[in-house]
Write a protein that holds these residues in place. Structure first.
Motif, PDB file in Angstrom:
ATOM      1  N   ALA A 284     -12.161  -9.645  56.232  1.00 34.27           N
ATOM      2  CA  ALA A 284     -10.856 -10.232  56.529  1.00 34.27           C
ATOM      3  C   ALA A 284     -10.901 -11.740  56.317  1.00 34.27           C
ATOM      4  O   ALA A 284      -9.959 -12.339  55.780  1.00 34.27           O
TER       5      ALA A 284
ATOM      6  N   LYS B   5     -11.027 -12.522  52.553  1.00 38.74           N
ATOM      7  CA  LYS B   5      -9.752 -12.274  51.875  1.00 38.74           C
ATOM      8  C   LYS B   5      -8.604 -13.039  52.522  1.00 38.74           C
ATOM      9  O   LYS B   5      -7.444 -12.878  52.124  1.00 38.74           O
TER      10      LYS B   5
ATOM     11  N   GLN C 243      -7.272 -12.539  55.335  1.00 37.12           N
ATOM     12  CA  GLN C 243      -6.356 -11.596  55.979  1.00 37.12           C
ATOM     13  C   GLN C 243      -6.520 -11.712  57.490  1.00 37.12           C
ATOM     14  O   GLN C 243      -7.556 -12.161  57.987  1.00 37.12           O
TER      15      GLN C 243
ATOM     16  N   ALA D 277      -5.568  -3.114  51.760  1.00 38.04           N
ATOM     17  CA  ALA D 277      -5.206  -4.063  50.704  1.00 38.04           C
ATOM     18  C   ALA D 277      -4.323  -3.443  49.624  1.00 38.04           C
ATOM     19  O   ALA D 277      -3.759  -4.160  48.800  1.00 38.04           O
TER      20      ALA D 277
END
Length: 549
Positions: free
Chosen positions: A31, A34, A36, A358
């Motif tokens: 996470a 990325k 996120q 994703a």
């Protein structure tokens, strides 16, 4: 209808063991990479992370090297490297043969591995997870599944403050609904929710029955002159008879402490066998006595292990979640190790979840997990060891051991034969009338001990006024069936003195459950010949409180 507080997460992980925590760390790492935001929650039924962790443990760092390559700089409690291996065939209570390394499977060799406390390793993993933003809730048991339209939507934690008659006490607090896009089950061997999931989604339709062992472990503080830090001892044979398989271990850890234990396969046939008393006998053998004499026993515990291996693996994905680690049975018994495989399964689960989240249309059923698993070194390792246990059960310890040595050392597990155990461990007990009564010696209080003093060392505690978490489907079976046919083996297979047969006021046999003593080993759920006992979670934080097992 009880009104429950609801919390929403992206991922809920049940169990803060090596599999669950590795999954959480890998999720949080990805996470961050990325950029996120992932809401990750780990639920742990023990009073703290590590309280219910019991493992040998000689630790192979393969998965840890992948998960946290800088683990040494992060002060991981992985410091005692194995320096010496001894392997014995125990013939009698006095005699043994030291087996040369060339004559044993290479899977038993521990060069490059470490003697660790997995409880402490899990506490450290939990710190790494929390540093990455993972929420960990110790003291909360995952009591039941949230199942909607044949899809897992999360779990419900256990109610707190319920009296043993099922009525709420003044302190009553209903459990919470922890809802998630994906729920990962990492409860360890014979997880009670994992058991339900396997049945609900028929996950084991292509697998052989899972096979189990009961593992005992004690920690001793030994005199410095009897301590050989880094030494690993494994053995087979006595005190177990020819029909009972299993093995002993002794690991010289740091700080003049020695870990000693015995694993007894739960496919034994004699209902009079007591795994606990076999372990107590074992410590009197000169190989162990030389180290333990004059030492102090400081901890005790017991836990079932899933050792069916490759052939017993269920399908590990289902709508809404995944089954990982020992909940699925990823332990490699040919190595007597399961922590590294459990960790890797958790990491693969995280990869599968992140990949799905994703995508433009996330899948509820993470079918790609199977491909990831089959493409991993875990699959290869378990496949190479697929025949290890069944061969020993079929041909015995000597011939089976010889086959495994040839198969592992010369062919890397590639001999073109397949052996399977197509039976359940609970189904093999012989009637008491045709079985040999075993007269175990009384404990001496120096090397061998009774069950109650042992349970005391496990720091086991349960709230006394709560519903019994050891549930009988039929209360008449223990006396009318199990006592009559099998001399009620629960009195002997339980390592904590939970089950007794006493007399009622009319001097008739009475089955008693001392649930307060339960160390959560799950043996009763596995070995009861009538499959009449179901282990469910007690009130949160109940059970053993292992400091460094």
């Amino acid at each position: 209808m009880v009104e429950r507080e609801t919390m929403e997460f992206d991922v809920v992980i049940v169990g803060a063991g090596p599999a669950g925590l590795s999954c959480a760390i890998r999720l949080a790492q990805q996470a961050q990479e990325k950029q996120q935001e992932l809401m990750i929650c780990v639920v742990e039924k023990g009073s703290e992370v590590g309280a219910h962790i019991l493992s040998g443990a000689v630790f192979e760092t393969k998965a840890l090297d992948e998960l946290l390559p800088n683990w040494k700089e992060l002060d991981a409690p992985v410091t005692t490297e194995v320096t010496h291996d001894d392997i014995y065939l125990f013939q009698t209570e006095e005699k043994s043969i030291s087996i040369p390394h060339i004559a044993v499977p290479k899977t038993f060799k521990n060069h490059g591995n470490y003697i660790v406390s997995m409880g402490n390793v899990c506490r450290w993993l939990a710190e790494q997870a929390e540093n990455l933003g993972v929420e960990i809730f110790p003291g909360f048991s995952a009591h039941s599944l949230i199942l909607e339209n044949d899809e897992i939507k999360g779990i419900i934690t256990g109610d707190m403050g319920v009296a043993n008659d099922g009525q709420p006490k003044d302190s009553y607090m209903p459990g919470m609904e922890l809802r998630a896009k994906y729920t990962v089950f990492a409860e360890g061997c014979r997880g009670h929710l994992g058991k339900q999931l396997i049945k609900k989604f028929n996950l084991d339709q292509d697998a052989t029955p899972q096979h189990y062992g009961l593992g005992f472990k004690e920690i001793w503080q030994v005199p410095p002159e009897q301590h050989k830090e880094g030494t690993v001892v494994h053995g087979t044979g006595w005190p177990l008879d020819k029909e009972t398989s299993g093995g002993s271990f002794m690991y010289h850890a740091e700080n003049n402490q020695v870990v000693i234990g015995l694993i007894v396969d739960l496919n034994y046939t004699n209902p009079y066998l007591s795994p606990f008393d076999e372990f107590q006998r074992m410590k009197h053998h000169p190989v162990f006595k030389a180290t333990l004499e004059g030492a102090e026993r400081i901890s005790y515990g017991a836990r079932a292990i899933a050792k069916g291996g490759f052939h017993s693996l269920p399908k590990m994905h289902f709508p809404g979640g995944l089954l990982i680690g020992c909940d699925a049975g990823t332990l490699n018994f040919a190595k007597i190790k399961g922590n590294h495989t459990a960790m890797k399964s958790g990491m693969l689960a995280a990869d599968s979840i992140v990949n799905s989240l994703a995508s433009d249309s996330p899948s509820t059923d993470l079918t790609d997990f199977t491909h990831r698993f089959k493409s991993s070194w875990v699959y290869d390792e378990l496949y190479q060891s697929r025949n290890f246990g069944p061969v020993i059960h079929k041909f015995g310890k000597i011939l089976g051991g010889a086959y495994n040595t040839v198969d592992q050392n010369l062919f890397n597990g590639a001999l073109p034969f397949t052996f399977k155990d197509n039976y359940h461990d609970h189904a093999v007990l012989q009637p008491a009338s045709s079985s040999l009564i075993i007269d175990y010696p009384k404990p001496d209080g120096k090397l061998s001990f009774d069950k109650l003093s042992s349970v005391f060392l496990s720091n086991t505690n349960h709230e006394e006024s709560q519903p019994c978490h050891l549930q009988l489907a039929d209360t008449s079976i223990p006396i009318d069936v199990n006592l009559a046919k099998f001399a009620e083996p629960a009195q002997r297979y339980c390592p904590a003195g939970v089950y007794e047969v006493t007399k009622d006021d009319n001097q008739q046999p009475k089955f008693v459950i001392n649930a307060q003593n339960c160390v959560h080993c799950k043996t009763c759920d596995i070995k009861d010949p009538s499959q009449n006992i179901t282990w469910v979670t007690p009130e949160g934080a109940g059970g053993p409180n292992y400091p460094n097992m």
